[in-house]
Structure formats: C-alpha cells, structure tokens
Design an enzyme around this catalytic site. Structure first.
Site, PDB file in Angstrom:
ATOM      1  N   HIS A   1      50.243  63.079  10.664  1.00  0.00           N
ATOM      2  CA  HIS A   1      50.312  64.302  11.489  1.00  0.00           C
ATOM      3  C   HIS A   1      50.010  65.452  10.284  1.00  0.00           C
ATOM      4  O   HIS A   1      50.388  65.349   9.223  1.00  0.00           O
ATOM      5  CB  HIS A   1      51.745  64.303  11.914  1.00  0.00           C
ATOM      6  CG  HIS A   1      51.976  63.457  13.402  1.00  0.00           C
ATOM      7  ND1 HIS A   1      53.050  62.986  13.827  1.00  0.00           N
ATOM      8  CD2 HIS A   1      50.811  63.082  14.334  1.00  0.00           C
ATOM      9  CE1 HIS A   1      52.967  62.442  15.036  1.00  0.00           C
ATOM     10  NE2 HIS A   1      51.732  62.671  15.156  1.00  0.00           N
TER      11      HIS A   1
ATOM     12  N   ASP B   1      51.540  68.406   9.763  1.00  0.00           N
ATOM     13  CA  ASP B   1      52.657  68.896   8.812  1.00  0.00           C
ATOM     14  C   ASP B   1      52.974  68.004   7.512  1.00  0.00           C
ATOM     15  O   ASP B   1      53.531  68.382   6.654  1.00  0.00           O
ATOM     16  CB  ASP B   1      53.658  69.281   9.360  1.00  0.00           C
ATOM     17  CG  ASP B   1      54.299  68.201  10.231  1.00  0.00           C
ATOM     18  OD1 ASP B   1      53.245  67.327  11.147  1.00  0.00           O
ATOM     19  OD2 ASP B   1      55.576  68.182  10.556  1.00  0.00           O
ATOM     20  N   HIS B   2      52.281  66.744   7.378  1.00  0.00           N
ATOM     21  CA  HIS B   2      52.698  65.751   6.412  1.00  0.00           C
ATOM     22  C   HIS B   2      51.469  65.387   5.619  1.00  0.00           C
ATOM     23  O   HIS B   2      51.399  64.904   4.568  1.00  0.00           O
ATOM     24  CB  HIS B   2      53.082  64.469   6.882  1.00  0.00           C
ATOM     25  CG  HIS B   2      54.437  64.645   7.740  1.00  0.00           C
ATOM     26  ND1 HIS B   2      55.701  64.470   7.114  1.00  0.00           N
ATOM     27  CD2 HIS B   2      54.908  65.079   9.080  1.00  0.00           C
ATOM     28  CE1 HIS B   2      56.534  64.681   7.850  1.00  0.00           C
ATOM     29  NE2 HIS B   2      56.169  65.179   8.793  1.00  0.00           N
TER      30      HIS B   2
END
Length: 302
Positions: free
Chosen positions: A65, A67-68
């Site tokens: 994802h 944001d990671h």
C-alpha cells in the site's frame, strides 16, 4: 560505539498530516540499519533525523500500500546517487514483485548500488537474524522480527578466581573450555546465559496468530494503532488494529515496550495521548506514542 535504537521517520497512516509524515522506521542495531516501510517523504525525513543512505543494510516492506512503499523509489535511487558500496538486501511480499520492480525503476537513473531482492513467500526465517510472519490485511502483508542470537555474559569474579585473564577470555568464549594451571574450566563455570534482544514490526493487520508469533517476547514491539477503540468496526473492516488491539497484542505476546504508530488522519494530533491510555487498559508495560523524528532506545537487557 554500537547503537540500538528506533528512529521514527513517519507515523501517519493513509494520509500524511502537518505533523505526521507517511510511514518510515529506521532500526539501528549494532552494525545493521534496517529501513522499514518507506512512505513518501522518507528521504527528507532521514535528513532531518541525521540518517544517511550509506548506513542502510536492509529495506523491509510489509506490504505494497502506498503509505508503506511509495518512498521506496527515492530511497533506492539515493543508494546509487550516494554510491553506497555494500549490498543492500530488500525484503517484501513476493506477490508484490511487480510493484517492487515498478518502484525500483520508476524513473530513469544510473543504478550503481547493489540491491539484493529477497521476496518473502512464507512464514519463517529469512536471512541472518530476520524472520517474517504473515498478517491479516486486505493484501499480502508480513510482519518482521529481528532476533539477536543468544549469548553469554562473562563473570569477572569467576574468571579472576579461575586465573583466566586478558586474551585467554576471548579464547575461552570461542572454544568453550580453557585449561589453566592443570585444571580445565568450562564456559558455564565463568559465565551466565544472555538472552538476545528482539525487535518486532507489526504493521497493517487484524489481530491474528501471525502477529502474536512475530511479537512473542519482543523487547521492543512497533505496532500500528490506526484507530481508537470506539472505531473498532472500521478497524475490522479495513484490516487494522485499534489502540486496544495493539495493547492486547503486546500483553498477549509478552512484549516489554510498545511503540504505537500509524495513526489515522481522522484524529487530531493532540489526541495521541488517548491512544496510549486505551492501550494501557490492557497492557501494563511501557508505551511510547510515536511522533515523527522520535528516537526510541531499546530497553536494557532482561
């Protein structure tokens, strides 16, 4: 001098805020520096934290994802720009190989650094002290566990009584026995077992067996705490932990120190203390509420 500390480069979740950058966690453990889940802005956060690409030995992505992982492209290019001479191991879910390749080659650059892709397919040991555990998220996601091997602590008084001094101490450690004055002394007579330290990273997941296995007896547990307890329904729907879930994970796994992070943008920055208070209802160990650029030392040995 060796360092054992966690540097929080970012503590937000899906959307960064004025106070929280996207995810990013640098674990310094003696000669190793492991960068976990580099979100957008990680390069700049590293500069603010006084960290360099040259110290990185591993890149670890729990899942793909944005944001990671969206900061991975910049970090990879920075390794080459800075001429990092040593190989850098890259751990990430094997099912996300296409995303890793896209991020690695997101733009044109002269790739000089040596990356060693090591996609993770199953639970278990990876290489060296690192292990992975499957978590329960909406896509393939792995928690990471860094385990120092157990060792021994030498007892100065016992060594002195046995007549073992100077370089003979190192020889005793290496061989397990030493003969002095016609007497053979075993290592157990002049030492005590020393348990290796453990750091666990449990990011986006519901409570599951893999999370507890990853966190078992951790000295430092870094756990997502996206939602507060009142929003448990949202947490379950989207595959996340609440503050209370993170506390239950720490308590049930026997962790010593819990770092709460990955806070949803729906909550005001000033509400962070409430996450800690909710986790403390079920976990009586030390709790640290992550803020960007925090430096969190590992607890002393047990």
């Amino acid at each position: 001098m060796s360092r054992r500390e966690l540097v929080v480069l970012g503590s937000a979740s899906q959307t960064p805020t004025r106070h929280r950058n996207h995810n990013g966690y640098l674990l310094r453990f003696d000669a190793e520096s492991l960068l976990f889940d580099p979100g957008e802005g990680t390069q700049r956060q590293m500069i603010h934290a006084g960290a360099s690409a040259g110290e990185l030995t591993r890149l670890c992505v729990t899942h793909f994802h944005g944001d990671h992982s969206l900061g991975l492209a910049g970090v990879i290019q920075r390794l080459s720009l800075d001429g990092v001479a040593h190989p850098v191991r890259c751990h990430y879910p094997a099912s996300g190989q296409v995303f890793f390749e896209r991020l690695r080659h997101a733009t044109s650059f002269h790739e000089r650094a040596e990356l060693v892709p090591l996609p993770v397919e199953d639970d278990g040991p990876l290489d060296g002290p690192l292990s992975a555990y499957a978590l329960d998220h909406r896509i393939d996601c792995f928690g990471y566990r860094y385990t120092e091997p157990d060792g021994v602590r030498m007892l100065p008084e016992a060594l002195e009584a046995a007549g073992i001094r100077g370089p003979d101490v190192r020889r005793m450690q290496a061989e397990g026995v030493f003969t002095v004055g016609g007497r053979t002394v075993g290592l157990a007579e002049v030492s005590r077992p020393r348990r290796g330290q453990v750091v666990a990273f449990v990011m986006d997941t519901r409570l599951c067996a893999g999370a507890f296995a990853c966190a078992a007896d951790a000295d430092l547990l870094v756990a997502e705490s996206t939602f507060r307890a009142a929003d448990a329904g949202l947490a379950a729907r989207y595959g996340h932990l609440t503050s209370v879930d993170a506390g239950r994970l720490a308590a049930g796994s026997g962790a010593r120190k819990l770092v709460l992070t990955h806070f949803s943008q729906r909550y005001r920055y000033a509400e962070a203390d409430r996450f800690g208070a909710e986790a403390a209802e079920v976990f009586d160990g030390e709790i640290h509420l992550a803020r960007d650029l925090d430096v969190v030392p590992l607890p002393p040995r047990r």
